[in-house]
Design an enzyme around this catalytic site. Structure first.
Site, PDB file in Angstrom:
ATOM      1  N   HIS A 146     -36.519 -11.987   8.054  1.00 25.72           N
ATOM      2  CA  HIS A 146     -37.063 -12.639   9.243  1.00 25.72           C
ATOM      3  C   HIS A 146     -35.902 -13.217  10.034  1.00 25.72           C
ATOM      4  O   HIS A 146     -34.920 -13.703   9.456  1.00 25.72           O
ATOM      5  CB  HIS A 146     -38.000 -13.787   8.886  1.00 25.72           C
ATOM      6  CG  HIS A 146     -39.272 -13.351   8.249  1.00 25.72           C
ATOM      7  ND1 HIS A 146     -39.983 -14.161   7.408  1.00 25.72           N
ATOM      8  CD2 HIS A 146     -39.977 -12.197   8.340  1.00 25.72           C
ATOM      9  CE1 HIS A 146     -41.062 -13.534   6.999  1.00 25.72           C
ATOM     10  NE2 HIS A 146     -41.084 -12.339   7.543  1.00 25.72           N
ATOM     11  N   CYS A 159     -39.848 -22.805   8.147  1.00 21.47           N
ATOM     12  CA  CYS A 159     -41.087 -22.249   7.594  1.00 21.47           C
ATOM     13  C   CYS A 159     -42.081 -23.327   7.191  1.00 21.47           C
ATOM     14  O   CYS A 159     -43.262 -23.035   6.987  1.00 21.47           O
ATOM     15  CB  CYS A 159     -40.768 -21.384   6.372  1.00 21.47           C
ATOM     16  SG  CYS A 159     -39.723 -19.974   6.727  1.00 21.47           S
ATOM     17  N   ARG A 199     -39.380  -5.443   7.898  1.00 19.34           N
ATOM     18  CA  ARG A 199     -40.791  -5.832   7.971  1.00 19.34           C
ATOM     19  C   ARG A 199     -41.438  -5.594   9.332  1.00 19.34           C
ATOM     20  O   ARG A 199     -42.652  -5.757   9.460  1.00 19.34           O
ATOM     21  CB  ARG A 199     -40.941  -7.302   7.598  1.00 19.34           C
ATOM     22  CG  ARG A 199     -40.597  -7.566   6.152  1.00 19.34           C
ATOM     23  CD  ARG A 199     -41.025  -8.942   5.764  1.00 19.34           C
ATOM     24  NE  ARG A 199     -40.750  -9.173   4.348  1.00 19.34           N
ATOM     25  CZ  ARG A 199     -41.030 -10.282   3.728  1.00 19.34           C
ATOM     26  NH1 ARG A 199     -41.606 -11.266   4.361  1.00 19.34           N
ATOM     27  NH2 ARG A 199     -40.747 -10.415   2.451  1.00 19.34           N
TER      28      ARG A 199
END
Length: 143
Positions: free
Chosen positions: A37, A137, A8
């Site tokens: 991530h 998160c 990403r």
């Protein structure tokens, strides 16, 4: 600043980030589709100890991590995927002690944190894990 690149994020973006903010950035290549991530596969505890999932990183990135931490502790891919335990949140408690908020399914990581004198709060993030994240998160930080 440890920063992941791969699926990403491009490596060039990390160089731009470092240049624009004039900060050192340690680029870590993420090689797995499951660990897109850095906060899903890497959990620094302090300046000496970090937990990581080896399946997430290139060999060179693992060597690089090893040069920054005296104890780089591997967490299995199975536990990392099933619990998102490395997506925990580590903070300092008011008594100058490390405190971790972590998903309750991360049993071996919880045991390791306690072994390192970290106070642990276990929470159920099973519904949020379905979307690919956990505690880290779900939080907001401010200073």
């Amino acid at each position: 600043i440890f920063a992941g690149y791969g699926k990403r994020t491009q490596l060039d973006a990390l160089h731009l980030f470092a240049d624009k903010l004039n900060v050192p950035v340690v680029p870590l290549q993420l090689i797995s589709d499951y660990f897109y991530h850095l906060d899903t596969c890497f959990l620094p505890l302090d300046k000496d100890i970090a937990f990581y999932c080896p399946a997430a990183f290139s060999t060179d990135s693992i060597k690089l991590l090893s040069s920054y931490f005296t104890q780089l502790i591997a967490i299995s891919e199975e536990e990392t995927l099933n619990s998102f335990g490395l997506n925990a949140h580590i903070l300092w408690a008011s008594n100058n002690r490390l405190f971790a908020i972590i998903d309750q399914k991360a049993k071996s990581l919880i045991a390791l944190l306690k072994k390192h004198a970290v106070k642990v709060m276990e929470v159920d993030t099973s519904e949020f894990r379905k979307s690919g994240g956990s505690v880290f998160c779900l939080k907001m930080m401010y200073y």
